[in-house]
Design an enzyme around this catalytic site. Structure first.
Site, PDB file in Angstrom:
ATOM      1  N   CYS B 163       0.818  -1.221   0.000  1.00 55.82           N
ATOM      2  CA  CYS B 163       0.000   0.000   0.000  1.00 55.82           C
ATOM      3  C   CYS B 163       0.843   1.258   0.000  1.00 55.82           C
ATOM      4  O   CYS B 163       0.303   2.362  -0.020  1.00 55.82           O
ATOM      5  CB  CYS B 163      -0.932  -0.042   1.201  1.00 55.82           C
ATOM      6  SG  CYS B 163      -1.830  -1.600   1.246  1.00 55.82           S
ATOM      7  N   HIS B 303      -2.181   7.972   6.046  1.00 54.09           N
ATOM      8  CA  HIS B 303      -2.466   6.712   5.366  1.00 54.09           C
ATOM      9  C   HIS B 303      -3.942   6.370   5.603  1.00 54.09           C
ATOM     10  O   HIS B 303      -4.635   5.955   4.702  1.00 54.09           O
ATOM     11  CB  HIS B 303      -1.529   5.619   5.879  1.00 54.09           C
ATOM     12  CG  HIS B 303      -1.611   4.352   5.100  1.00 54.09           C
ATOM     13  ND1 HIS B 303      -1.433   4.314   3.740  1.00 54.09           N
ATOM     14  CD2 HIS B 303      -1.876   3.069   5.481  1.00 54.09           C
ATOM     15  CE1 HIS B 303      -1.578   3.067   3.316  1.00 54.09           C
ATOM     16  NE2 HIS B 303      -1.856   2.294   4.347  1.00 54.09           N
ATOM     17  N   GLU B 314      -1.414   4.975  13.621  1.00 60.47           N
ATOM     18  CA  GLU B 314      -0.947   6.161  12.893  1.00 60.47           C
ATOM     19  C   GLU B 314      -1.208   7.417  13.726  1.00 60.47           C
ATOM     20  O   GLU B 314      -0.376   8.333  13.768  1.00 60.47           O
ATOM     21  CB  GLU B 314      -1.635   6.269  11.521  1.00 60.47           C
ATOM     22  CG  GLU B 314      -0.996   7.360  10.658  1.00 60.47           C
ATOM     23  CD  GLU B 314      -1.562   7.435   9.242  1.00 60.47           C
ATOM     24  OE1 GLU B 314      -2.602   6.790   8.965  1.00 60.47           O
ATOM     25  OE2 GLU B 314      -0.955   8.148   8.421  1.00 60.47           O
ATOM     26  N   LYS B 335      -8.661   8.362   1.553  1.00 62.39           N
ATOM     27  CA  LYS B 335      -9.323   7.054   1.445  1.00 62.39           C
ATOM     28  C   LYS B 335     -10.755   7.090   1.977  1.00 62.39           C
ATOM     29  O   LYS B 335     -11.542   6.195   1.683  1.00 62.39           O
ATOM     30  CB  LYS B 335      -8.517   5.989   2.187  1.00 62.39           C
ATOM     31  CG  LYS B 335      -7.141   5.741   1.570  1.00 62.39           C
ATOM     32  CD  LYS B 335      -6.370   4.670   2.317  1.00 62.39           C
ATOM     33  CE  LYS B 335      -4.982   4.475   1.748  1.00 62.39           C
ATOM     34  NZ  LYS B 335      -4.012   5.487   2.220  1.00 62.39           N
ATOM     35  N   HIS B 340      -9.415   2.486  -0.539  1.00 62.67           N
ATOM     36  CA  HIS B 340      -7.980   2.221  -0.512  1.00 62.67           C
ATOM     37  C   HIS B 340      -7.528   1.734  -1.895  1.00 62.67           C
ATOM     38  O   HIS B 340      -7.760   0.585  -2.266  1.00 62.67           O
ATOM     39  CB  HIS B 340      -7.668   1.174   0.556  1.00 62.67           C
ATOM     40  CG  HIS B 340      -6.206   1.054   0.857  1.00 62.67           C
ATOM     41  ND1 HIS B 340      -5.221   1.508  -0.011  1.00 62.67           N
ATOM     42  CD2 HIS B 340      -5.545   0.563   1.932  1.00 62.67           C
ATOM     43  CE1 HIS B 340      -4.041   1.276   0.506  1.00 62.67           C
ATOM     44  NE2 HIS B 340      -4.210   0.705   1.696  1.00 62.67           N
ATOM     45  N   PHE B 399       1.526  -3.235   4.132  1.00 65.44           N
ATOM     46  CA  PHE B 399       1.749  -4.579   4.662  1.00 65.44           C
ATOM     47  C   PHE B 399       3.218  -4.950   4.446  1.00 65.44           C
ATOM     48  O   PHE B 399       3.825  -4.584   3.447  1.00 65.44           O
ATOM     49  CB  PHE B 399       0.858  -5.594   3.941  1.00 65.44           C
ATOM     50  CG  PHE B 399      -0.582  -5.553   4.397  1.00 65.44           C
ATOM     51  CD1 PHE B 399      -0.952  -5.017   5.621  1.00 65.44           C
ATOM     52  CD2 PHE B 399      -1.580  -6.064   3.583  1.00 65.44           C
ATOM     53  CE1 PHE B 399      -2.274  -4.995   6.042  1.00 65.44           C
ATOM     54  CE2 PHE B 399      -2.912  -6.047   3.990  1.00 65.44           C
ATOM     55  CZ  PHE B 399      -3.259  -5.506   5.216  1.00 65.44           C
TER      56      PHE B 399
END
Lengths: 78, 413
Positions: B163, B303, B314, B335, B340, B399
């Site tokens: 991502c 993010h 985060e 997002k 996403h 990830f």
């Protein structure tokens, strides 16, 4: 299958796989020179022929199929 | 030190088929999340996605033949790049093209083409696998096709960083220009993984939202009722250019790219390190590389995926690093409206940051109503706001514990 019928099928597949205009396809149309196909396009097109006519075209024979006429003759003679 | 500026933007997203349409939708708070149409979702517990809508590749300048040979992610990559170059009014000579490159991150690659051909392989045998399967599948064909369409002959880079792929695309592009290897780069990310395999994989990781009856409310980053992310597709591209090169041709400058951070969690395959420690170090590195302090930052494009883990950690990472200044920051998640976009996310979010700086405006985090007890940030709830921005960060946390941060600055000569 009549030769004419095979010709029409080959044209149909060339329109679909090579994004060609139906009107521009004649017996003597060369896939690479006239329809801007590259070697991968030709493989893709030949695979479609195999599916349509239920046959296997060996790699050595693929090289001989350069024009619409070559394709039609090959299928007629099989 | 060679300076790097953003001179063009292009995008294909669930809320718009151009950068301008996307930006206007984000300011208006429009959601791009809806029921999946790409495949039958009967057996899927998540039935929502951010799909690109009403998209016609021929309208965007690709031929019928292009469209047939390409995977969807490649079509998005090419069209967004062509738009960015047109936006930049970039016309390079043949010799200049040797100093122009492409750095576009991709997370999956052509997974739909791979799925379709796997089906052919299993049902009809190896002779029926398309001769285009490989070039539809491998991720680097995204940047490769862009280089072919534009004639750019410099470096071709395709960071695969889950991502964070799009963000690493921007980071690599920035470095190539700053190091003097190139003067112009196409930078960003592309993805089209809203496919049966892509969605099933994320679904079984328990990463996705199941709020199927409320599509537009399903992606709700930082809100206490968030329950997972919504997969999405598209591409986001920037033209990055060396400052003098841009000024010599009188280019419009959206923002300056001044630094980056890049770290690994070295912790777990999917869970972020405790308190988002890896993301915090990435932001810390980004400030150091940019030569600024936490107090210089006005805005963070987070993010913010809408998963319980990401948004909690985060937030902690931002609060830990920025201390008392954290409350002065605007922190939003793109997002919340587009979903996403995986490998494309960092590209789109980088251009959102460039446009936010250029317009001195931040879009909202849609659906943010109330955070958790220890969340103390201003997530920009309720609507877009005007906000003075000198420095801004774009965060991406993927990830594998792969973290990337891009720092942009309001352009001053």
């Amino acid at each position: 299958m009549e030769r004419n019928e095979i010709f029409n099928k080959v044209v149909e597949l060339a329109v679909d796989k090579l994004s060609a205009e139906k009107a521009e396809i004649k017996e003597e149309t060369n896939f690479i020179e006239d329809l801007n196909a590259d070697s991968l396009d030709v493989v893709d097109f030949v695979m479609a022929l195999e599916g349509e006519f239920d046959m296997e075209i060996p790699e050595d024979d693929v090289e001989k199929i350069k024009t619409v006429k070559d394709a039609v003759d090959y299928i007629v003679n099989k | 030190m060679r300076r790097v500026v953003v001179t063009g933007v292009g995008a294909v997203t669930p809320v718009g088929n151009s950068a301008e349409e996307t930006w206007e939708s984000l300011l208006a708070g429009k959601s791009g999340i809806a029921a999946i149409t790409h495949f039958d979702t009967e057996k899927f517990s998540t039935k929502l996605a951010g799909e690109v809508k009403n998209f016609d590749s021929e309208d965007k300048g690709l031929s019928k033949k292009d469209a047939k040979r390409l995977d969807r992610f490649e079509i998005f990559a090419i069209t967004a790049a062509l738009e960015a170059v047109a936006d930049a009014k970039l016309e390079l000579s043949e010799s200049e093209k040797e100093r122009a490159g492409v750095s576009v991150g991709v997370g999956f690659g052509g997974i739909r083409s791979f799925e379709d051909n796997t089906d052919l392989l299993l049902t009809k045998g190896p002779r029926r696998v398309s001769p285009f399967m490989v070039t539809q599948m491998i991720p680097n064909m995204g940047p490769a096709y862009i280089s072919m369409h534009l004639g750019f002959k410099g470096p071709q880079s395709c960071p695969v960083a889950a991502c964070a792929s799009g963000t690493y695309g921007v980071i690599d592009a920035f470095r190539y220009i700053r190091e003097g290897v190139t003067d112009v780069m196409i930078a960003g990310g592309a993805e089209a993984a809203v496919t049966p395999m892509g969605v099933a994989g994320f679904m079984n990781m328990r990463a996705l939202s199941k709020r199927n009856d409320e599509p537009e409310k399903a992606s709700r980053p930082f809100d206490k009722d968030r329950d997972g992310f919504i997969p999405a597709e598209g591409a986001g591209m920037l033209v990055l250019e060396e400052l003098e090169h841009a000024q010599k041709r009188g280019a419009k400058i959206y923002a300056e790219v001044v630094g980056y951070g890049a770290t690994s969690d070295a912790h777990h395959i999917t869970q972020p390190a405790p308190r988002g420690e890896g993301g915090r170090r990435a932001m810390e590195m980004a400030l150091r590389v940019s030569g600024i302090t936490p107090e210089d930052v006005d805005y963070i494009n987070a993010h913010g995926t809408s998963t319980p883990f990401n948004d909690r950690f985060e937030t902690m990472a931002i609060q830990d690093l920025f201390g008392d200044h954290a409350k002065n920051l605007k922190v939003n998640s793109t997002k919340s409206m587009v979903g996403h976009m995986l490998g494309a996310a960092g590209g789109v979010e980088a251009l959102v940051v460039a446009l936010s700086i250029y317009h001195q405006k931040v879009h909202q985090t849609a659906n943010f109503e109330e955070g958790e007890e220890e969340f103390h940030l201003d997530y920009v709830a309720g609507g877009a706001q005007s906000h003075p921005i000198k420095y801004a960060l774009s965060n991406s946390l993927g990830f594998g514990g792969v973290n990337g941060v891009v720092v942009m600055k309001k352009f001053e000569d």
